[in-house]
Design a protein around this motif. Structure first.
Motif, PDB file in Angstrom:
ATOM      1  N   PRO A   1       1.302  -1.501  -0.074  1.00  0.00           N
ATOM      2  CA  PRO A   1      -0.150  -0.121  -0.016  1.00  0.00           C
ATOM      3  C   PRO A   1       0.698   1.352  -0.198  1.00  0.00           C
ATOM      4  O   PRO A   1       0.210   2.389   0.264  1.00  0.00           O
ATOM      5  N   LEU A   2       2.251   0.824  -0.122  1.00  0.00           N
ATOM      6  CA  LEU A   2       2.784   1.986   0.601  1.00  0.00           C
ATOM      7  C   LEU A   2       2.519   3.599  -0.757  1.00  0.00           C
ATOM      8  O   LEU A   2       2.119   4.454  -0.632  1.00  0.00           O
ATOM      9  N   LEU A   3       2.182   2.396  -2.620  1.00  0.00           N
ATOM     10  CA  LEU A   3       2.280   3.875  -3.578  1.00  0.00           C
ATOM     11  C   LEU A   3       1.172   4.946  -3.508  1.00  0.00           C
ATOM     12  O   LEU A   3       0.828   5.267  -3.675  1.00  0.00           O
ATOM     13  N   THR A   4       0.228   4.192  -2.714  1.00  0.00           N
ATOM     14  CA  THR A   4      -1.309   4.341  -3.145  1.00  0.00           C
ATOM     15  C   THR A   4      -0.947   5.428  -1.777  1.00  0.00           C
ATOM     16  O   THR A   4      -1.830   6.575  -1.753  1.00  0.00           O
ATOM     17  N   LEU A   5      -0.922   5.346  -0.651  1.00  0.00           N
ATOM     18  CA  LEU A   5      -0.760   6.479   0.606  1.00  0.00           C
ATOM     19  C   LEU A   5      -0.259   7.476  -0.487  1.00  0.00           C
ATOM     20  O   LEU A   5      -0.307   8.561   0.022  1.00  0.00           O
ATOM     21  N   VAL A   6       1.329   7.323  -0.759  1.00  0.00           N
ATOM     22  CA  VAL A   6       1.724   7.794  -1.802  1.00  0.00           C
ATOM     23  C   VAL A   6       1.033   9.080  -1.892  1.00  0.00           C
ATOM     24  O   VAL A   6       0.798  10.776  -2.500  1.00  0.00           O
ATOM     25  N   LEU A   7       0.302   8.194  -3.571  1.00  0.00           N
ATOM     26  CA  LEU A   7      -0.302   9.129  -4.546  1.00  0.00           C
ATOM     27  C   LEU A   7      -1.821   9.605  -3.409  1.00  0.00           C
ATOM     28  O   LEU A   7      -2.291  11.123  -3.983  1.00  0.00           O
ATOM     29  N   VAL A   8      -2.063   9.013  -3.127  1.00  0.00           N
ATOM     30  CA  VAL A   8      -3.651   9.533  -2.143  1.00  0.00           C
ATOM     31  C   VAL A   8      -3.560  10.985  -1.344  1.00  0.00           C
ATOM     32  O   VAL A   8      -4.109  11.683  -1.088  1.00  0.00           O
TER      33      VAL A   8
ATOM     34  N   ASN B   1     -13.800  17.051 -12.515  1.00  0.00           N
ATOM     35  CA  ASN B   1     -12.896  17.287 -12.497  1.00  0.00           C
ATOM     36  C   ASN B   1     -11.883  16.603 -10.982  1.00  0.00           C
ATOM     37  O   ASN B   1     -11.420  15.188 -10.197  1.00  0.00           O
ATOM     38  N   THR B   2     -12.710  17.512 -10.431  1.00  0.00           N
ATOM     39  CA  THR B   2     -13.077  17.160  -8.722  1.00  0.00           C
ATOM     40  C   THR B   2     -13.117  16.144  -8.218  1.00  0.00           C
ATOM     41  O   THR B   2     -12.271  15.388  -8.035  1.00  0.00           O
ATOM     42  N   TYR B   3     -14.171  16.055  -9.349  1.00  0.00           N
ATOM     43  CA  TYR B   3     -15.490  14.569  -8.152  1.00  0.00           C
ATOM     44  C   TYR B   3     -14.531  13.519  -8.509  1.00  0.00           C
ATOM     45  O   TYR B   3     -14.655  12.758  -8.301  1.00  0.00           O
ATOM     46  N   ASN B   4     -14.462  13.342 -10.047  1.00  0.00           N
ATOM     47  CA  ASN B   4     -13.374  12.119 -10.565  1.00  0.00           C
ATOM     48  C   ASN B   4     -12.033  12.608  -9.719  1.00  0.00           C
ATOM     49  O   ASN B   4     -12.066  10.284  -9.173  1.00  0.00           O
ATOM     50  N   LEU B   5     -11.311  13.241  -8.620  1.00  0.00           N
ATOM     51  CA  LEU B   5     -10.350  13.058  -8.761  1.00  0.00           C
ATOM     52  C   LEU B   5     -10.561  12.097  -7.263  1.00  0.00           C
ATOM     53  O   LEU B   5     -10.144  11.595  -6.344  1.00  0.00           O
ATOM     54  N   ILE B   6     -11.849  12.601  -6.562  1.00  0.00           N
ATOM     55  CA  ILE B   6     -12.337  12.137  -5.650  1.00  0.00           C
ATOM     56  C   ILE B   6     -12.459  10.587  -5.691  1.00  0.00           C
ATOM     57  O   ILE B   6     -11.861   9.942  -4.422  1.00  0.00           O
ATOM     58  N   PHE B   7     -13.040  10.102  -6.159  1.00  0.00           N
ATOM     59  CA  PHE B   7     -13.611   9.206  -6.553  1.00  0.00           C
ATOM     60  C   PHE B   7     -12.506   8.555  -6.305  1.00  0.00           C
ATOM     61  O   PHE B   7     -11.988   7.011  -6.071  1.00  0.00           O
ATOM     62  N   LEU B   8     -11.000   8.728  -7.223  1.00  0.00           N
ATOM     63  CA  LEU B   8     -10.022   7.934  -8.221  1.00  0.00           C
ATOM     64  C   LEU B   8      -9.601   7.647  -6.771  1.00  0.00           C
ATOM     65  O   LEU B   8      -8.595   6.758  -5.943  1.00  0.00           O
ATOM     66  N   LEU B   9      -9.321   8.558  -6.033  1.00  0.00           N
ATOM     67  CA  LEU B   9      -7.975   8.996  -4.693  1.00  0.00           C
ATOM     68  C   LEU B   9      -9.083   7.282  -3.355  1.00  0.00           C
ATOM     69  O   LEU B   9      -8.897   6.631  -3.663  1.00  0.00           O
ATOM     70  N   ALA B  10     -10.530   7.780  -3.994  1.00  0.00           N
ATOM     71  CA  ALA B  10     -10.932   6.934  -2.943  1.00  0.00           C
ATOM     72  C   ALA B  10     -11.202   5.736  -3.308  1.00  0.00           C
ATOM     73  O   ALA B  10     -11.010   4.350  -2.380  1.00  0.00           O
ATOM     74  N   GLY B  11     -11.180   5.175  -4.464  1.00  0.00           N
ATOM     75  CA  GLY B  11     -10.637   3.578  -5.179  1.00  0.00           C
ATOM     76  C   GLY B  11      -9.394   3.611  -4.353  1.00  0.00           C
ATOM     77  O   GLY B  11      -9.559   1.390  -4.293  1.00  0.00           O
ATOM     78  N   MET B  12      -8.298   3.757  -4.681  1.00  0.00           N
ATOM     79  CA  MET B  12      -7.030   3.485  -3.922  1.00  0.00           C
ATOM     80  C   MET B  12      -7.300   3.455  -2.951  1.00  0.00           C
ATOM     81  O   MET B  12      -6.299   2.052  -2.867  1.00  0.00           O
ATOM     82  N   LEU B  13      -7.556   3.944  -1.986  1.00  0.00           N
ATOM     83  CA  LEU B  13      -7.952   3.665  -0.963  1.00  0.00           C
ATOM     84  C   LEU B  13      -8.035   1.678  -0.624  1.00  0.00           C
ATOM     85  O   LEU B  13      -8.224   0.996   0.295  1.00  0.00           O
ATOM     86  N   LEU B  14      -9.738   1.919  -1.014  1.00  0.00           N
ATOM     87  CA  LEU B  14     -10.676   1.461  -0.990  1.00  0.00           C
ATOM     88  C   LEU B  14     -10.044   0.065  -0.965  1.00  0.00           C
ATOM     89  O   LEU B  14     -10.180  -1.093  -1.054  1.00  0.00           O
TER      90      LEU B  14
ATOM     91  N   TRP C   1      -7.028  -0.711  -1.521  1.00  0.00           N
ATOM     92  CA  TRP C   1      -5.583  -0.534  -0.742  1.00  0.00           C
ATOM     93  C   TRP C   1      -3.673  -0.865  -1.839  1.00  0.00           C
ATOM     94  O   TRP C   1      -3.132  -0.225  -1.806  1.00  0.00           O
ATOM     95  N   ARG C   2      -4.120  -1.825  -2.282  1.00  0.00           N
ATOM     96  CA  ARG C   2      -2.688  -1.771  -3.031  1.00  0.00           C
ATOM     97  C   ARG C   2      -3.131  -2.642  -4.629  1.00  0.00           C
ATOM     98  O   ARG C   2      -4.373  -2.212  -5.311  1.00  0.00           O
ATOM     99  N   PRO C   3      -1.675  -1.508  -5.058  1.00  0.00           N
ATOM    100  CA  PRO C   3      -2.472  -1.071  -6.310  1.00  0.00           C
ATOM    101  C   PRO C   3      -2.479  -1.952  -7.798  1.00  0.00           C
ATOM    102  O   PRO C   3      -3.317  -2.463  -8.572  1.00  0.00           O
ATOM    103  N   ARG C   4      -1.908  -3.116  -7.024  1.00  0.00           N
ATOM    104  CA  ARG C   4      -2.690  -4.794  -8.361  1.00  0.00           C
ATOM    105  C   ARG C   4      -4.240  -4.964  -8.242  1.00  0.00           C
ATOM    106  O   ARG C   4      -4.692  -5.045  -9.208  1.00  0.00           O
TER     107      ARG C   4
END
Length: 488
Positions: free
Chosen positions: A271-278, A302-315, A317-320
């Motif tokens: 989750p390291l890269l996920t945490l940095v990007l988020v 754009n704002t909404y999509n970025l919020i969704f993208l970051l939330a998706g990364m967190l949910l 957790w792992r990039p794969r």
């Protein structure tokens, strides 16, 4: 494509028998229109191509030269590229979030509520409409994935086509009456209003548009009507066609994560890269939310999509896991990527190709409806005009920029409440979405269905909504006094 889907695609489409005489009227209508559409309704791409031809012919009919029409076509073809990417990201990020382990569990829990196929369809409709009042993209993706989760409950005998149509109702009924209304958002912010339009309308706050009690009445009526019609048109178990019978294989909502097999895959499973990007993206989001009013900050895609993208990364957790989800979401964007440029061309031909008198086809259409209006009939005529134009230019915000200078000046001249004029546009603009496949594209990609599978059921909604919406817009306008534009 799985072996099951290939065999289903190769097999002939079964012809539905005529509904029994005792079938409820609305269900019979939906089934007959669906049967007709399965035979005659073109793919969404063919539909938009035919619309291009119709608009080109109409533009030449008012005196524009073929060369001018061709130039307008080319100039507009790539004009929606930013919007196309935004819409593709709406589909991708919505799917990524909904397919994450936490959200997949929520969707699965929500899918346990209905007790039979008809109530399941009505349930999807209710969820879609309510969610659309917060944001149309949430409504479209979440309701679509809920329909897929319900389809896995084979004991329900739920008609998958009707459920898909129900998932679409937020876009076709109420999205523009809620917080994500493009027209209401634009009119509430002086910095967003083009200078030429600001002189005509002034600033119109939410209190004079989506939060008018008259607007809330229209929204409540549409919520009730949409849910009831969805229930009444849903085929009974004996006549329902499930996802399996339509040749659609329903995969699990969640993404099964692959296992690390090489040292080089460590970053993919950490989750390291996920945490940095988020953290980086979250800092920008915080800056936006803290430096602007909340509704202004979150109104941009754009704002909404970025919020969704970051939330998706967190949910995930792992990039794969996140990348696997993106890979499964991309096919849902196929129609968007190839068809939105054609809609950009349509908008350009409507508004920039000039006829013999120097006016565009859009101007001719608006002049026609405004010229036959009075203060009494204006709400009805504007509603009809907005619905008709919306069939050719299905973009709430873009079409408002095109339409507003004419219709809002007419509202001033005829002393019609300006905030209600915005709501007339919002309520009527959604109607053509029920039979136009433009906004269906992300949903169709998720459901693995064709527009022809849904439009029989949405057509029944269209027939029910249109008179109700137009009558309410006309009747409630009588309760609102006119006031001059409030200039900043």
């Amino acid at each position: 494509m799985s072996v099951h889907e290939k065999l289903a695609a190769a097999a002939p489409v079964p012809q539905e028998a005529a509904p029994p005489a005792d079938t409820p009227a609305l269900e019979r209508l939906a089934l007959r229109v669906t049967a007709w559409c399965e035979k005659w309704y073109p793919d969404a791409y063919v539909f938009v191509a035919l619309t291009v031809v119709a608009v080109a012919i109409g533009t030449m009919a008012i005196g524009a030269s073929p060369g001018a029409v061709s130039v307008a076509f080319g100039n507009g073809f790539w004009s929606l590229i930013p919007f196309t990417m935004q819409m593709a990201m709406v589909a991708i990020t919505g799917y990524v979030i909904a397919s994450s382990p936490p959200m997949a569990r929520l969707v699965d829990r929500a899918a346990r509520v209905p007790k039979n196929g008809r109530s399941a369809v009505a349930y999807v409709a209710f969820v879609s409409v309510v969610a659309s009042l917060l944001h149309w993209a949430i409504s479209l993706i979440f309701a679509g994935l809920l329909a897929k989760a319900l389809a896995r409950r084979t004991e329900l005998r739920m008609d998958y086509r009707a459920a898909g149509a129900a998932a679409y109702l937020g876009i076709g009924a109420t999205w523009a009456m809620g917080l994500s209304s493009s027209a209401a958002q634009l009119q509430a912010n002086a910095a967003s209003i083009p200078a030429s339009l600001l002189k005509i309308t002034g600033v119109i706050p939410f209190s004079q548009t989506i939060f008018l009690w008259q607007s809330l009445v229209v929204t409540a009526v549409l919520l009730a009507v949409s849910t009831l019609i969805a229930y009444w048109t849903a085929p009974a178990p004996a006549r329902a066609r499930t996802a399996a019978e339509l040749g659609v294989e329903i995969e699990p909502t969640g993404i099964s994560e692959s296992v690390q097999t090489r040292p080089g895959e460590w970053f993919e499973h950490s989750p390291l890269l996920t945490l940095v990007l988020v953290a980086l993206g979250g800092g920008w989001v915080w800056h936006e939310l803290s430096s602007k009013p909340l509704l202004v900050a979150i109104s941009g895609l754009n704002t909404y999509n970025l919020i969704f993208l970051l939330a998706g990364m967190l949910l995930h957790w792992r990039p794969r896991s996140f990348l696997d989800a993106v890979g499964k979401a991309v096919p849902a964007t196929t129609g968007v990527l190839i068809q939105f440029p054609l809609y950009g061309a349509i908008a350009s031909m409507l508004t920039t190709a000039q006829g013999a008198d120097g006016a565009s086809l859009s101007h001719h259409l608006s002049t026609l409806f405004v010229s036959v209006s009075s203060g009494e009939s204006y709400p009805l005529m504007m509603g009809i005009y907005s619905a008709v134009l919306g069939f050719f230019v299905p973009s709430g915000g873009g079409k408002w920029i095109i339409e507003a200078p004419y219709v809002m000046q007419a509202a001033n001249d005829l002393h019609v409440h300006l905030g209600w004029a915005v709501q007339i546009y919002n309520a009527a603009e959604a109607l053509p979405n029920l039979i136009n496949p433009f906004w269906m594209l992300p949903l169709l990609g998720i459901l693995r269905l064709k527009a022809r599978d849904l439009v029989g059921f949405t057509f029944a909604q269209f027939l029910s909504h249109t008179p109700i919406v137009l009558i309410l817009l006309w009747a409630l306008a009588r309760t609102l006094p006119y006031s001059s534009p409030v200039l900043p």
